[in-house]
Design a protein around this motif. Structure first.
Motif, PDB file in Angstrom:
ATOM      1  N   ALA A  27       2.950  -0.711   4.978  1.00 60.78           N
ATOM      2  CA  ALA A  27       2.320  -0.710   6.310  1.00 60.78           C
ATOM      3  C   ALA A  27       1.845  -2.100   6.732  1.00 60.78           C
ATOM      4  O   ALA A  27       1.777  -2.406   7.933  1.00 60.78           O
ATOM      5  CB  ALA A  27       1.151   0.268   6.318  1.00 60.78           C
ATOM      6  N   HIS A  86      12.618  -2.611   2.977  1.00 59.86           N
ATOM      7  CA  HIS A  86      12.032  -1.299   3.284  1.00 59.86           C
ATOM      8  C   HIS A  86      12.994  -0.222   2.824  1.00 59.86           C
ATOM      9  O   HIS A  86      14.225  -0.364   2.988  1.00 59.86           O
ATOM     10  CB  HIS A  86      11.776  -1.136   4.786  1.00 59.86           C
ATOM     11  CG  HIS A  86      10.852  -2.185   5.309  1.00 59.86           C
ATOM     12  ND1 HIS A  86       9.499  -2.146   5.087  1.00 59.86           N
ATOM     13  CD2 HIS A  86      11.099  -3.331   5.989  1.00 59.86           C
ATOM     14  CE1 HIS A  86       8.943  -3.221   5.629  1.00 59.86           C
ATOM     15  NE2 HIS A  86       9.893  -3.961   6.174  1.00 59.86           N
ATOM     16  N   LEU A  87      12.448   0.840   2.283  1.00 59.07           N
ATOM     17  CA  LEU A  87      13.276   1.978   1.880  1.00 59.07           C
ATOM     18  C   LEU A  87      13.872   2.655   3.111  1.00 59.07           C
ATOM     19  O   LEU A  87      15.053   2.990   3.145  1.00 59.07           O
ATOM     20  CB  LEU A  87      12.413   2.993   1.116  1.00 59.07           C
ATOM     21  CG  LEU A  87      11.920   2.550  -0.264  1.00 59.07           C
ATOM     22  CD1 LEU A  87      10.625   3.255  -0.620  1.00 59.07           C
ATOM     23  CD2 LEU A  87      12.987   2.802  -1.318  1.00 59.07           C
ATOM     24  N   PRO A 142       0.784  -1.233   0.000  1.00 59.58           N
ATOM     25  CA  PRO A 142       0.000   0.000   0.000  1.00 59.58           C
ATOM     26  C   PRO A 142       0.821   1.291   0.000  1.00 59.58           C
ATOM     27  O   PRO A 142       1.806   1.404   0.736  1.00 59.58           O
ATOM     28  CB  PRO A 142      -0.813  -0.099   1.296  1.00 59.58           C
ATOM     29  CG  PRO A 142      -0.882  -1.547   1.593  1.00 59.58           C
ATOM     30  CD  PRO A 142       0.367  -2.166   1.036  1.00 59.58           C
TER      31      PRO A 142
HETATM   32  C1  DQA Z   1       8.069   1.152   4.262  1.00 58.93           C
HETATM   33  C2  DQA Z   1       8.022   1.387   5.778  1.00 58.93           C
HETATM   34  C3  DQA Z   1       6.614   1.186   6.314  1.00 58.93           C
HETATM   35  O1  DQA Z   1       6.573   1.425   7.711  1.00 58.93           O
HETATM   36  C4  DQA Z   1       5.651   2.138   5.644  1.00 58.93           C
HETATM   37  O2  DQA Z   1       4.331   1.895   6.074  1.00 58.93           O
HETATM   38  C5  DQA Z   1       5.746   2.130   4.159  1.00 58.93           C
HETATM   39  C6  DQA Z   1       7.058   2.009   3.525  1.00 58.93           C
HETATM   40  C7  DQA Z   1       9.462   1.485   3.677  1.00 58.93           C
HETATM   41  O3  DQA Z   1       9.722   1.081   2.551  1.00 58.93           O
HETATM   42  O4  DQA Z   1      10.265   2.170   4.322  1.00 58.93           O
HETATM   43  O5  DQA Z   1       4.751   2.301   3.461  1.00 58.93           O
HETATM   44  O6  DQA Z   1       7.817  -0.219   4.016  1.00 58.93           O
END
Ligand code: DQA
Length: 155
Positions: free
Chosen positions: A87, A110-111, A19
């Motif tokens: 998320a 995760h970025l 998402p």
């Molecule tokens: C994310 C980190 C998550 O907490 C957040 O809800 C995202 C992006 C990241 O790539 O850093 O949507 O997955």
């Protein structure tokens, strides 16, 4: 000289994004950077080609069920999944169960560094069922995951 093992050693990779990652580029750029998801996917596509990946496909969805189905269908179809569950990382038991239900290895991406942000982001419910987690390196989290997946598939 190629062997039978080389011939069956296919490398088919599925990149899944959850998402709000369709909004990359404009979404909180100070946290997630300025690259769009399609720019990230282009870089991964090019790198995959260099690494000799046979097939790399991309899916982004804002819907938990669509991601669950993509994971279920990956059985026998892909050799590795690279997953930024966004998320859903923090609360989706459905996603965790789907990952646990298939033999395809998953790398969590995760970025941002989820461990140095808000408390609710510190926990990943999928972490116990993935091969490993890479976070905090922006687009390099994705590239590193791709490179590791290819290395694992060559072993
Ligand atoms: C994310 C980190 C998550 O907490 C957040 O809800 C995202 C992006 C990241 O790539 O850093 O949507 O997955």
């Amino acid at each position: 000289m190629s062997s039978i093992t080389d011939e069956v050693n296919t490398k088919r990779i599925l990149v899944l994004n959850g998402p709000n990652l369709n909004l990359l580029g404009t979404r909180e750029p100070e946290i997630y950077g300025r690259l769009t998801l399609s720019e990230i996917n282009d870089v991964l596509h090019a790198r995959a080609k260099e690494l000799g990946v046979d097939e790399i496909n991309f899916l982004q969805s804002n819907f938990e069920g669509e991601l669950v189905e993509a994971i279920q269908k990956a059985r026998g179809r892909y050799d590795f999944i690279l997953l930024n569950a966004a998320a859903l990382t923090h609360y989706s038991i459905a996603l965790r169960d789907a990952i646990a239900a298939i033999p395809v290895p998953v790398i969590e991406i995760h970025l941002s560094n989820i461990h140095k942000r808000e408390d609710f982001r510190n926990n990943s419910v999928i972490a116990p069922v993935v091969m490993g987690q890479i976070c905090g390196f922006g687009i390099d989290s994705y590239i590193a995951a791709l490179e590791i997946a290819v290395r694992k598939l060559k072993i």
